[in-house]
Design a protein around this motif. Structure first.
Motif, PDB file in Angstrom:
ATOM      1  N   MET A 170       4.451  12.261  -3.784  1.00  8.45           N
ATOM      2  CA  MET A 170       5.627  12.848  -3.148  1.00  8.45           C
ATOM      3  C   MET A 170       6.918  12.140  -3.571  1.00  8.45           C
ATOM      4  O   MET A 170       8.017  12.616  -3.272  1.00  8.45           O
ATOM      5  CB  MET A 170       5.488  12.798  -1.623  1.00  8.45           C
ATOM      6  N   VAL A 171       6.770  11.022  -4.261  1.00  6.06           N
ATOM      7  CA  VAL A 171       7.928  10.245  -4.704  1.00  6.06           C
ATOM      8  C   VAL A 171       8.093  10.392  -6.214  1.00  6.06           C
ATOM      9  O   VAL A 171       7.162  10.074  -6.962  1.00  6.06           O
ATOM     10  CB  VAL A 171       7.778   8.752  -4.349  1.00  6.06           C
ATOM     11  N   PRO A 172       9.228  10.882  -6.689  1.00  2.00           N
ATOM     12  CA  PRO A 172       9.456  10.965  -8.142  1.00  2.00           C
ATOM     13  C   PRO A 172       9.251   9.598  -8.788  1.00  2.00           C
ATOM     14  O   PRO A 172       9.565   8.566  -8.193  1.00  2.00           O
ATOM     15  CB  PRO A 172      10.912  11.424  -8.249  1.00  2.00           C
ATOM     16  N   ILE A 173       8.724   9.611 -10.009  1.00  2.00           N
ATOM     17  CA  ILE A 173       8.393   8.357 -10.686  1.00  2.00           C
ATOM     18  C   ILE A 173       9.586   7.412 -10.743  1.00  2.00           C
ATOM     19  O   ILE A 173       9.459   6.202 -10.524  1.00  2.00           O
ATOM     20  CB  ILE A 173       7.856   8.640 -12.106  1.00  2.00           C
ATOM     21  N   GLY A 194      -3.893   6.823  -0.819  1.00  6.78           N
ATOM     22  CA  GLY A 194      -2.843   7.519  -1.555  1.00  6.78           C
ATOM     23  C   GLY A 194      -1.431   7.297  -1.083  1.00  6.78           C
ATOM     24  O   GLY A 194      -0.544   8.103  -1.381  1.00  6.78           O
ATOM     25  N   SER A 195      -1.154   6.193  -0.386  1.00  9.84           N
ATOM     26  CA  SER A 195       0.186   5.990   0.154  1.00  9.84           C
ATOM     27  C   SER A 195       1.168   5.497  -0.916  1.00  9.84           C
ATOM     28  O   SER A 195       0.779   4.893  -1.909  1.00  9.84           O
ATOM     29  CB  SER A 195       0.145   4.982   1.301  1.00  9.84           C
ATOM     30  N   SER A 196       2.442   5.736  -0.649  1.00  5.12           N
ATOM     31  CA  SER A 196       3.521   5.247  -1.528  1.00  5.12           C
ATOM     32  C   SER A 196       4.206   4.033  -0.917  1.00  5.12           C
ATOM     33  O   SER A 196       5.197   3.543  -1.452  1.00  5.12           O
ATOM     34  CB  SER A 196       4.569   6.348  -1.722  1.00  5.12           C
ATOM     35  N   THR A 197       3.690   3.550   0.192  1.00  2.00           N
ATOM     36  CA  THR A 197       4.409   2.587   1.026  1.00  2.00           C
ATOM     37  C   THR A 197       3.793   1.195   1.014  1.00  2.00           C
ATOM     38  O   THR A 197       2.625   1.009   0.679  1.00  2.00           O
ATOM     39  CB  THR A 197       4.451   3.099   2.478  1.00  2.00           C
ATOM     40  N   ASN A 198       4.606   0.234   1.444  1.00  2.69           N
ATOM     41  CA  ASN A 198       4.138  -1.143   1.603  1.00  2.69           C
ATOM     42  C   ASN A 198       5.018  -1.815   2.665  1.00  2.69           C
ATOM     43  O   ASN A 198       5.592  -2.870   2.443  1.00  2.69           O
ATOM     44  CB  ASN A 198       4.225  -1.911   0.281  1.00  2.69           C
ATOM     45  N   ASP A 199       5.109  -1.149   3.825  1.00  2.00           N
ATOM     46  CA  ASP A 199       6.025  -1.628   4.868  1.00  2.00           C
ATOM     47  C   ASP A 199       5.307  -2.272   6.048  1.00  2.00           C
ATOM     48  O   ASP A 199       5.914  -2.506   7.096  1.00  2.00           O
ATOM     49  CB  ASP A 199       6.930  -0.490   5.352  1.00  2.00           C
ATOM     50  N   LEU A 209      10.045  -0.834  -1.466  1.00  2.00           N
ATOM     51  CA  LEU A 209      11.124  -1.381  -0.650  1.00  2.00           C
ATOM     52  C   LEU A 209      11.912  -0.260   0.019  1.00  2.00           C
ATOM     53  O   LEU A 209      12.540  -0.466   1.069  1.00  2.00           O
ATOM     54  CB  LEU A 209      12.084  -2.231  -1.507  1.00  2.00           C
ATOM     55  N   ASN A 210      11.852   0.939  -0.588  1.00  2.00           N
ATOM     56  CA  ASN A 210      12.662   2.055  -0.094  1.00  2.00           C
ATOM     57  C   ASN A 210      11.848   3.178   0.541  1.00  2.00           C
ATOM     58  O   ASN A 210      12.422   4.172   0.982  1.00  2.00           O
ATOM     59  CB  ASN A 210      13.486   2.636  -1.246  1.00  2.00           C
ATOM     60  N   THR A 211      10.533   3.047   0.589  1.00  2.00           N
ATOM     61  CA  THR A 211       9.707   4.104   1.182  1.00  2.00           C
ATOM     62  C   THR A 211       9.313   3.747   2.610  1.00  2.00           C
ATOM     63  O   THR A 211       9.380   2.600   3.027  1.00  2.00           O
ATOM     64  CB  THR A 211       8.449   4.373   0.343  1.00  2.00           C
ATOM     65  N   SER A 212       8.887   4.772   3.344  1.00  2.00           N
ATOM     66  CA  SER A 212       8.671   4.605   4.781  1.00  2.00           C
ATOM     67  C   SER A 212       7.407   5.311   5.258  1.00  2.00           C
ATOM     68  O   SER A 212       6.995   6.340   4.713  1.00  2.00           O
ATOM     69  CB  SER A 212       9.872   5.170   5.547  1.00  2.00           C
ATOM     70  N   THR A 213       6.827   4.758   6.317  1.00  2.00           N
ATOM     71  CA  THR A 213       5.683   5.390   6.993  1.00  2.00           C
ATOM     72  C   THR A 213       6.127   6.065   8.292  1.00  2.00           C
ATOM     73  O   THR A 213       5.283   6.465   9.102  1.00  2.00           O
ATOM     74  CB  THR A 213       4.608   4.339   7.318  1.00  2.00           C
ATOM     75  N   TYR A 214       7.427   6.218   8.480  1.00  2.00           N
ATOM     76  CA  TYR A 214       7.942   6.771   9.731  1.00  2.00           C
ATOM     77  C   TYR A 214       7.320   8.133  10.054  1.00  2.00           C
ATOM     78  O   TYR A 214       6.953   8.414  11.201  1.00  2.00           O
ATOM     79  CB  TYR A 214       9.463   6.898   9.662  1.00  2.00           C
ATOM     80  N   TYR A 263       0.283  -7.781  -3.455  1.00  2.00           N
ATOM     81  CA  TYR A 263      -0.144  -8.192  -4.791  1.00  2.00           C
ATOM     82  C   TYR A 263      -1.081  -7.167  -5.445  1.00  2.00           C
ATOM     83  O   TYR A 263      -0.960  -6.882  -6.641  1.00  2.00           O
ATOM     84  CB  TYR A 263      -0.851  -9.545  -4.726  1.00  2.00           C
ATOM     85  N   VAL A 264      -2.012  -6.610  -4.660  1.00  2.00           N
ATOM     86  CA  VAL A 264      -3.032  -5.738  -5.240  1.00  2.00           C
ATOM     87  C   VAL A 264      -2.515  -4.324  -5.468  1.00  2.00           C
ATOM     88  O   VAL A 264      -2.756  -3.720  -6.523  1.00  2.00           O
ATOM     89  CB  VAL A 264      -4.288  -5.714  -4.344  1.00  2.00           C
ATOM     90  N   PHE A 265      -1.779  -3.790  -4.501  1.00  2.00           N
ATOM     91  CA  PHE A 265      -1.387  -2.378  -4.587  1.00  2.00           C
ATOM     92  C   PHE A 265       0.109  -2.156  -4.812  1.00  2.00           C
ATOM     93  O   PHE A 265       0.522  -1.060  -5.189  1.00  2.00           O
ATOM     94  CB  PHE A 265      -1.809  -1.645  -3.307  1.00  2.00           C
ATOM     95  N   GLY A 266       0.914  -3.192  -4.571  1.00  2.00           N
ATOM     96  CA  GLY A 266       2.361  -3.033  -4.724  1.00  2.00           C
ATOM     97  C   GLY A 266       2.811  -2.577  -6.094  1.00  2.00           C
ATOM     98  O   GLY A 266       3.632  -1.650  -6.216  1.00  2.00           O
ATOM     99  N   PRO A 267       2.295  -3.182  -7.182  1.00  2.00           N
ATOM    100  CA  PRO A 267       2.768  -2.784  -8.518  1.00  2.00           C
ATOM    101  C   PRO A 267       2.540  -1.316  -8.843  1.00  2.00           C
ATOM    102  O   PRO A 267       3.384  -0.679  -9.485  1.00  2.00           O
ATOM    103  CB  PRO A 267       1.952  -3.696  -9.446  1.00  2.00           C
ATOM    104  N   GLN A 268       1.421  -0.749  -8.416  1.00  2.00           N
ATOM    105  CA  GLN A 268       1.157   0.658  -8.743  1.00  2.00           C
ATOM    106  C   GLN A 268       2.058   1.604  -7.941  1.00  2.00           C
ATOM    107  O   GLN A 268       2.160   2.794  -8.249  1.00  2.00           O
ATOM    108  CB  GLN A 268      -0.310   0.994  -8.492  1.00  2.00           C
ATOM    109  N   LYS A 269       2.724   1.063  -6.935  1.00  2.00           N
ATOM    110  CA  LYS A 269       3.651   1.865  -6.140  1.00  2.00           C
ATOM    111  C   LYS A 269       5.104   1.636  -6.557  1.00  2.00           C
ATOM    112  O   LYS A 269       6.014   2.222  -5.961  1.00  2.00           O
ATOM    113  CB  LYS A 269       3.476   1.539  -4.650  1.00  2.00           C
TER     114      LYS A 269
END
Length: 389
Positions: free
Chosen positions: A98-101, A135-140, A107-112, A206-212
């Motif tokens: 859902m987030v353009p590449i 499949g999340s885009s978040t790390n909040d 830092l800018n995505t949300s789970t709100y 560390y594990v999932f942040g880079p792919q997001k």
């Protein structure tokens, strides 16, 4: 001959239900006497909602909320056939696709939006939830979701922080007394096969942040901020959950749900139980399962290995039929009767995905060929046994 067809999705090309239907169609055409039990599978990621609704004759509820970039989006949740259990798929509300590449940055995505949809379903009268964390885009750390549920996160000036990832740097005070009272009456079962803790080298950042989209040079600082955030919340509540397996799932959403006394369970097991997979395997001759790519990681709790484990317990052979076979696939032969890739030669990933339906049908025909031989040999043996009697 009875076959159970229980694949995961071929991500990016075919859903688990589509894979199941193609395999069923080919097998019935090639072996008219075959009995097929379709049981599409998932592990808590994309496609879990569809799988559960198909298996239980559930329904979709369309709604609107805020997406990962805090923009209005049309989304949905599901209600199982029991009429009381809601299924929420994180990928449909805050998913990475859902987030353009060029905008991918946790830092800018949300789970709100996830918390918002939970409140909507609760207001509609539902209290039992299955939340699928893949499949999340978040790390909040679940900050945005918890804010939507009523929790307050304040900065040093006692102002509410924005519900996005980088706000974990700013949080100085937390207040759970403002949690929406309706949440106290809700129960949450979390479908996830991720066992990572929230922080440190094996954690979410560390594990999932880079792919997001998180930059490598920012990992250490962000992980330290996540630890401070988690300790602040845990100190406020008087609990310690950040080290528990699964706390790092979906960028820390696992942590947030553990704060709400949720249960984290294997996504594959939840789906298997909800779809009565064990019962469907009774008296089966073979099971066919698969996924987009099978490799050595398949054995680390992914859908095909889980299905094969259940089949082995029932003394049934399992056939693996996947989009491709990757690194270390030879290890799979100890767990599957045979391993198949739908690719027919050197192909690009794009070409394989574009032609996945045809390629899957073709390889299913090949499998049907030797299943017919096995079935014929069994029938001949039965006839011989009858004559001897």
């Amino acid at each position: 001959m009875k076959l159970v067809v229980a694949p995961d999705s071929f991500k990016g090309s075919l859903s688990a239900l589509q894979v199941s239907k193609i395999i069923e169609e080919v097998l019935v055409k090639e072996i008219p006497e075959v009995q097929i039990e379709m049981n599409p599978m998932a592990d808590g990621g994309e496609g879990t909602l569809e799988t559960l609704l198909f298996a239980t004759d559930g329904k979709r509820i369309q709604t609107s909320s805020l997406g990962p970039l805090m923009e209005d989006v049309i989304t949905e949740y599901g209600v199982l056939g029991d009429g009381k259990t809601v299924v929420i798929e994180i990928a449909a509300i805050s998913g990475l696709p859902m987030v353009p590449i060029n905008k991918r940055n946790p830092l800018n995505t949300s789970t709100y939006g996830i918390g918002d949809v939970i409140i909507q379903a609760a207001v509609d009268g539902y209290r039992d939830f299955i939340v699928c964390l893949g499949g999340s885009s978040t790390n909040d750390g679940g900050l945005g979701m918890l804010q939507a549920l009523g929790v307050r996160f304040l900065d040093e000036d006692n102002n509410n922080v924005p519900p996005i990832g980088k706000s974990i740097y700013k949080v100085k005070k937390v207040d759970f007394t403002t949690l929406n009272p309706i949440i106290h009456d809700c129960s949450f079962t979390i479908a996830s096969d991720v066992n990572n803790p929230l922080c440190n080298k094996n954690g979410a950042t560390y594990v999932f942040g880079p792919q997001k989209g998180l930059k490598n040079e920012d990992l250490e600082e962000y992980d330290q901020a996540m630890q401070r955030y988690a300790r602040l919340v845990e100190g406020h509540l008087g609990i310690n959950v950040q080290e528990r397996p699964g706390a790092g799932a979906a960028g820390g959403l696992g942590f947030a749900f553990l704060l709400l006394n949720s249960k984290i369970e294997s996504g594959s097991r939840i789906i298997a139980d909800a779809t009565n997979l064990r019962q469907r395997m009774q008296d089966a001759d073979f099971v066919i399962t698969g996924e987009g790519q099978s490799d050595f990681q398949t054995l680390f709790g992914k859908v095909p290995s889980f299905v094969a484990k259940l089949a082995k317990e029932a003394d049934i052979k399992t056939i693996l039929l996947s989009g491709s076979l990757g690194k270390g696939y030879k290890e799979l032969y100890d767990h599957f009767m045979s391993c198949h890739s739908i690719t027919t030669g050197p192909m690009s990933l794009e070409g394989c995905m574009e032609n996945a339906e045809t390629l899957l049908a073709n390889e299913t025909r090949n499998i049907a060929g030797y299943l017919k031989v096995i079935n014929s040999e069994r029938e001949n043996q039965r006839a011989t046994d009858r004559l001897e009697i």
